[in-house]
Scaffold this motif. Structure first.
Motif, PDB file in Angstrom:
ATOM      1  N   LYS A  93     -19.595   2.602  21.002  1.00 26.17           N
ATOM      2  CA  LYS A  93     -20.134   1.823  22.131  1.00 26.17           C
ATOM      3  C   LYS A  93     -19.102   0.810  22.624  1.00 26.17           C
ATOM      4  O   LYS A  93     -18.981   0.561  23.827  1.00 26.17           O
ATOM      5  N   VAL A 118     -21.250   4.173  15.474  1.00 20.25           N
ATOM      6  CA  VAL A 118     -21.900   3.960  16.772  1.00 20.25           C
ATOM      7  C   VAL A 118     -21.420   2.646  17.396  1.00 20.25           C
ATOM      8  O   VAL A 118     -21.168   2.581  18.608  1.00 20.25           O
ATOM      9  N   ASP A 137     -36.235   4.167   6.020  1.00 23.11           N
ATOM     10  CA  ASP A 137     -34.989   4.249   6.778  1.00 23.11           C
ATOM     11  C   ASP A 137     -34.051   3.126   6.376  1.00 23.11           C
ATOM     12  O   ASP A 137     -32.845   3.329   6.226  1.00 23.11           O
ATOM     13  N   THR A 148     -23.875   4.021  11.528  1.00 22.49           N
ATOM     14  CA  THR A 148     -24.188   2.782  12.250  1.00 22.49           C
ATOM     15  C   THR A 148     -22.880   2.094  12.652  1.00 22.49           C
ATOM     16  O   THR A 148     -22.728   1.625  13.788  1.00 22.49           O
ATOM     17  N   ASP A 187     -26.888  10.238  23.224  1.00 27.16           N
ATOM     18  CA  ASP A 187     -27.828  10.342  24.348  1.00 27.16           C
ATOM     19  C   ASP A 187     -27.683   9.131  25.270  1.00 27.16           C
ATOM     20  O   ASP A 187     -27.608   9.275  26.494  1.00 27.16           O
ATOM     21  N   GLU A 188     -27.646   7.952  24.676  1.00 24.64           N
ATOM     22  CA  GLU A 188     -27.519   6.716  25.471  1.00 24.64           C
ATOM     23  C   GLU A 188     -26.242   6.731  26.310  1.00 24.64           C
ATOM     24  O   GLU A 188     -26.212   6.250  27.424  1.00 24.64           O
ATOM     25  N   GLN A 194     -29.707  11.408  13.399  1.00 21.12           N
ATOM     26  CA  GLN A 194     -30.582  10.737  14.369  1.00 21.12           C
ATOM     27  C   GLN A 194     -29.890   9.504  14.962  1.00 21.12           C
ATOM     28  O   GLN A 194     -29.931   9.279  16.172  1.00 21.12           O
ATOM     29  N   ILE A 195     -29.241   8.715  14.112  1.00 13.53           N
ATOM     30  CA  ILE A 195     -28.528   7.513  14.575  1.00 13.53           C
ATOM     31  C   ILE A 195     -27.431   7.923  15.563  1.00 13.53           C
ATOM     32  O   ILE A 195     -27.238   7.303  16.606  1.00 13.53           O
ATOM     33  N   THR A 196     -26.743   9.007  15.232  1.00  9.65           N
ATOM     34  CA  THR A 196     -25.623   9.466  16.052  1.00  9.65           C
ATOM     35  C   THR A 196     -26.096  10.052  17.381  1.00  9.65           C
ATOM     36  O   THR A 196     -25.566   9.717  18.445  1.00  9.65           O
ATOM     37  N   THR A 197     -27.104  10.918  17.336  1.00 13.21           N
ATOM     38  CA  THR A 197     -27.542  11.574  18.581  1.00 13.21           C
ATOM     39  C   THR A 197     -28.186  10.553  19.524  1.00 13.21           C
ATOM     40  O   THR A 197     -28.052  10.675  20.747  1.00 13.21           O
ATOM     41  N   LYS A 198     -28.841   9.543  18.965  1.00 16.11           N
ATOM     42  CA  LYS A 198     -29.443   8.496  19.813  1.00 16.11           C
ATOM     43  C   LYS A 198     -28.338   7.825  20.637  1.00 16.11           C
ATOM     44  O   LYS A 198     -28.469   7.652  21.850  1.00 16.11           O
ATOM     45  N   ALA A 199     -27.239   7.503  19.969  1.00 20.75           N
ATOM     46  CA  ALA A 199     -26.123   6.847  20.675  1.00 20.75           C
ATOM     47  C   ALA A 199     -25.477   7.792  21.687  1.00 20.75           C
ATOM     48  O   ALA A 199     -25.168   7.396  22.806  1.00 20.75           O
TER      49      ALA A 199
END
Ligand code: PLP
Length: 354
Positions: A346, A342, A3, A339, A281-282, A274-279
C-alpha cells in the motif's frame, strides 16, 4: 483458532531480517510433534535410517490407501522427480511440460539429452490438456508427461474432468508424473488427486508429493512418490540408497499424524490468502485463484522492477517466469508476514509504484 491468534507477530522487515515470500516455504514452521520426534531420534542418528524410513513409508501407505511397496522416498520430492525422469526418460523419450511450470523435470531431462516439449497454459491459466495430448500424439517415440496440479507458478488447479479421459485412454507408452506438491491446500471440488489411478494399479501413473509445503520441512528434505509396485521398484533403482535422513523421516512421520497441526497450517494459509486478496482487491490488482500456499498477481510495470522495489523494502518476493512479465508469484507467509507485506504494498501504491 481466532484470527487474532493466527495473525501472530507482524514482522518489521529489515536488511538483517527480510520477509521471505519467494520460495513457497511454510513460515509457520514445523509441527511441535515433529520437533520432539527429531530431538528424541537424535541420539540414534549413528545408525542408518532404515527403521525410521520404514515407519514413514508405512504411515504414508496407510494415509494414502496403498501398500508400502508403492511408496518411494526422496531427498525432497526433487529427487523423486529426478528419479522419474531418469527411470522413464532417455534420449529417445520426449518430456512434455506445461509452460510455465516448476522446472526441475525439464532440468533433469535436459541433462540426459531428452527432447523437451513445452505447452503453454490455456486462457484460464490451467494446464492445456488437449494441447499436451496433441504433443504426445505428434511424437513418434515414448513420452513422459509432467502434470503439476496445482501448477506452480499459477497456483491454479486443472479439473479432473479434463485430465481423467486422457489418463484412462492413454497407452502404457505414455508415463504420467503428477506433481502434487501443493495437494493438501486444494479446496476446489473440481480437483482430484491422481492417487486414484495408483490405487487402481495403473503402472504408468506416478504421483510426487512433498513434506516441504504443508508440513513445513523444506530444509530437512523429504518427499515421496506413490506408484504401482513395479513402477516404484524401478524408481528406487534411480534413488540413492538411504536417501532420507533420520531427522526428516521421524519428523515427517510425526507431522503426518498431527492432524491438529495440519489444520492450523491450512487455517494460517487461508487467513494469509484472505489478507492478501483483500489488499489486492482494494488496489485493483488482478490475481489468479490460489489453490496453494502462494499466488500469482499483477503488478504495475515489469516484474523485475517490482521485485527490486520490494527488495529495497526488505520484502523478498517471487522470481521471473516465462510469459508472465507484469505478474509476481507471491508466497503466502504467516498472516503476520502478509500483514507486513500489505503495508509495504500500500505504501508502494501511494508512491505510484504498483
Ligand atoms: N514440485 C513443485 C511444484 C514445487 O513447487 C517444488 C518446490 O517449490 C518442488 C516440487 C520441490 O520440492 P522439494 O524438493 O522441496 O520436495
Amino acid at each position: 483458532a481466532s484470527d487474532k491468534k493466527l495473525i501472530g507477530k507482524v514482522p518489521v522487515p529489515s536488511a538483517n531480517a527480510p520477509v521471505l515470500l519467494n520460495f513457497n516455504e511454510n513460515s509457520l514452521g514445523m509441527s511441535p510433534k515433529a520437533t520432539k520426534a527429531i530431538q528424541a531420534a537424535l541420539p540414534e542418528t549413528f545408525r542408518y535410517p532404515d527403521a525410521a524410513r520404514g515407519e514413514v513409508i508405512a504411515t504414508l501407505a496407510k494415509v494414502n490407501g496403498v501398500k508400502p511397496d508403492m511408496v518411494s522416498l526422496g531427498n525432497g520430492s526433487s529427487e523423486c522427480i529426478q528419479a522419474t525422469v531418469h527411470a522413464f526418460g532417455g534420449p529417445n523419450v520426449q518430456l512434455v511440460v506445461p509452460d510455465p511450470t516448476f522446472d526441475s523435470a525439464e532440468v533433469y531431462a535436459k541433462s540426459i539429452g531428452m527432447k523437451v516439449t513445452k505447452v503453454r497454459l490455456n486462457a484460464a491459466h490451467q494446464l492445456d490438456i488437449p494441447a499436451m495430448k496433441k504433443a504426445v500424439e505428434a511424437f513418434p517415440g515414448k513420452s513422459l508427461v509432467y502434470l503439476c496440479n496445482p501448477n506452480n507458478p499459477t497456483a491454479t488447479i486443472t479439473p479432473d474432468s479434463e485430465i481423467a479421459p486422457w489418463i484412462n485412454s492413454a497407452p502404457a507408452s505414455v508415463t504420467f508424473l503428477f506433481d502434487e506438491a501443493y495437494h493438501e491446500y486444494v479446496t476446489d471440488p473440481r480437483y482430484q488427486s491422481a492417487v486414484k489411478w495408483v490405487q487402481a494399479g495403473k503402472p504408468n501413473v506416478i504421483v510426487a508429493r512433498t513434506f516441504s509445503k504443508i508440513h513445513a520441512l523444506a530444509g530437512l528434505r523429504i518427499g515421496y512418490t506413490l506408484a504401482a509396485p513395479a513402477t516404484t521398484a524401478r524408481l528406487n533403482e534411480f534413488c540413492s540408497i538411504d536417501n532420507t535422513n533420520i531427522a526428516a523421516a521421524v519428523a515427517a512421520n510425526a507431522s503426518l499424524q498431527d492432524t491438529a497441526f495440519i489444520q492450523r497450517s491450512l487455517q494460517a494459509t487461508a487467513l494469509a490468502r484472505q489478507i492478501t486478496t483483500k489488499a489486492l482487491d482494494e488496489l485493483g490488482l488482478e490475481y489468479l485463484p490460489s489453490q496453494a500456499n502462494f499466488m500469482l498477481h499483477r503488478v504495475k510495470g515489469s516484474s523485475a522492477a517490482y521485485r527490486e522495489e520490494m527488495k529495497k523494502r526488505h520484502m523478498m518476493v517471487g522470481r521471473p517466469f516465462d510469459h508472465y512479465d507484469g505478474w509476481n508469484r507471491l508466497t503466502l507467509g504467516t498472516p503476520g508476514e502478509m500483514t507486513a507485506f500489505v503495508a509495504v504494498l500500500k505504501d508502494m501504491r501511494r508512491q505510484g509504484l504498483v
